[in-house]
Design a protein around this motif. Structure first.
Motif, mmCIF file in Angstrom:
data_model
loop_
_atom_site.group_PDB
_atom_site.id
_atom_site.type_symbol
_atom_site.label_atom_id
_atom_site.label_comp_id
_atom_site.label_asym_id
_atom_site.label_seq_id
_atom_site.Cartn_x
_atom_site.Cartn_y
_atom_site.Cartn_z
ATOM 1 N N GLY A 58 21.852 -76.605 -31.061
ATOM 2 C CA GLY A 58 22.060 -78.031 -30.835
ATOM 3 C C GLY A 58 21.555 -78.461 -29.476
ATOM 4 N N SER A 60 21.950 -81.952 -26.396
ATOM 5 C CA SER A 60 22.507 -83.231 -25.971
ATOM 6 C C SER A 60 21.809 -83.654 -24.696
ATOM 7 C CB SER A 60 24.021 -83.125 -25.735
ATOM 8 O OG SER A 60 24.305 -82.249 -24.672
ATOM 9 N N LEU A 97 23.180 -86.381 -29.338
ATOM 10 C CA LEU A 97 23.857 -85.121 -29.644
ATOM 11 C C LEU A 97 23.441 -84.762 -31.061
ATOM 12 C CD1 LEU A 97 26.029 -82.863 -29.193
ATOM 13 C CD2 LEU A 97 27.633 -84.424 -30.305
ATOM 14 N N VAL A 99 23.616 -81.196 -33.733
ATOM 15 C CA VAL A 99 23.954 -79.791 -33.967
ATOM 16 C C VAL A 99 23.388 -79.412 -35.332
ATOM 17 C CG1 VAL A 99 25.817 -78.103 -34.264
ATOM 18 C CG2 VAL A 99 26.027 -79.901 -32.534
ATOM 19 N N ARG A 104 27.650 -76.247 -37.538
ATOM 20 C CA ARG A 104 28.683 -77.263 -37.296
ATOM 21 C C ARG A 104 30.078 -76.698 -37.500
ATOM 22 N NH1 ARG A 104 25.619 -82.369 -39.949
ATOM 23 N NH2 ARG A 104 24.065 -82.546 -38.282
ATOM 24 N N GLY A 109 29.272 -78.747 -30.726
ATOM 25 C CA GLY A 109 29.183 -80.149 -30.315
ATOM 26 C C GLY A 109 30.086 -80.408 -29.117
ATOM 27 N N ASN A 110 31.308 -79.923 -29.194
ATOM 28 C CA ASN A 110 32.261 -80.034 -28.091
ATOM 29 C C ASN A 110 31.680 -79.397 -26.825
ATOM 30 O OD1 ASN A 110 34.454 -79.517 -26.308
ATOM 31 N ND2 ASN A 110 35.895 -79.614 -28.002
ATOM 32 N N THR A 129 27.377 -94.704 -32.018
ATOM 33 C CA THR A 129 27.155 -93.899 -33.218
ATOM 34 C C THR A 129 27.372 -94.799 -34.424
ATOM 35 O OG1 THR A 129 27.599 -91.766 -34.277
ATOM 36 C CG2 THR A 129 29.514 -92.999 -33.470
ATOM 37 N N ALA A 136 31.124 -87.340 -36.332
ATOM 38 C CA ALA A 136 30.839 -87.633 -34.918
ATOM 39 C C ALA A 136 32.001 -88.390 -34.287
ATOM 40 C CB ALA A 136 29.542 -88.432 -34.787
ATOM 41 N N LEU A 139 34.903 -86.123 -33.618
ATOM 42 C CA LEU A 139 34.634 -85.265 -32.464
ATOM 43 C C LEU A 139 34.838 -86.041 -31.168
ATOM 44 C CD1 LEU A 139 33.606 -82.710 -31.014
ATOM 45 C CD2 LEU A 139 31.273 -83.529 -31.461
ATOM 46 N N TYR A 140 34.231 -87.218 -31.062
ATOM 47 C CA TYR A 140 34.362 -88.003 -29.831
ATOM 48 C C TYR A 140 35.815 -88.390 -29.562
ATOM 49 C CZ TYR A 140 29.292 -88.389 -30.314
ATOM 50 O OH TYR A 140 27.956 -88.118 -30.446
#
Length: 169
Positions: A58, A60, A97, A99, A104, A109-110, A129, A136, A139-140
């Motif tokens: 991934g 970012s 971002l 992945v 996943r 991602g974190n 997003t 997503a 996650l955020y």
């Protein structure tokens, strides 16, 4: 074991471009050019995670959001003066971002978000997003990002987005 590297060289950019096309089901070829352009912006940071076999897991990246930049101006139109001062005055713009789907739900991602923001000197960070991108958004939100505006339509697009922000200091 994985390697976290700065988003820097042509070989890595090629891998990023291929992953971007895979993740977003896009034939867009401008991600390389956008990253190269954005790498010249103040506060630019970008990272990739590679597997032991050098497979791209991934990436970012982001940069300091400043007046005159395309996305800064787009977002500024969405905020009242008080919101602008709080969220965009001293802000890191979290741009991308992605992945690899086969990696996943394993914390990558974190890891990419955390690594990207750990040395940022700005007071806030902002991102957009798609409204319906539940993975997503989840996650955020788990990383204390909060919804600032929903829906947000970029340049008369029919695709609704959400603007999210995170206080860093």
């Amino acid at each position: 074991m994985v390697k976290v590297l700065e988003l820097a060289n042509k070989e890595v950019l090629h891998k990023v471009s291929e992953l971007y096309k895979q993740v977003w089901k896009s034939e867009e070829h401008s991600i390389k050019e956008r990253i190269l352009k954005h790498s010249l912006y103040e506060g630019f940071q970008g990272f990739v995670i590679l597997s032991n076999e050098d497979k791209l897991i991934g990436f970012s990246y982001g940069y300091t959001s400043l007046p005159g930049q395309y996305y800064h101006e787009l977002l500024a139109k969405e905020f009242y003066s008080e919101q602008y001062n709080k969220w965009l005055k001293d802000c890191f713009e979290f741009v991308e971002l992605a992945v690899n789907p086969s990696f996943r739900k394993q914390g990558f991602g974190n890891m990419l978000i955390t690594k990207l923001l750990e040395e940022v000197d700005n007071k806030t960070a902002i991102l957009t997003t798609q409204i319906d991108n539940k993975p997503a958004r989840s996650l955020y939100e788990s990383l204390q990002w909060k919804v600032l505006k929903e829906p947000f339509y970029q340049n008369n697009s029919k695709q609704p987005y959400v603007i999210m922000g995170k206080e860093l200091m």
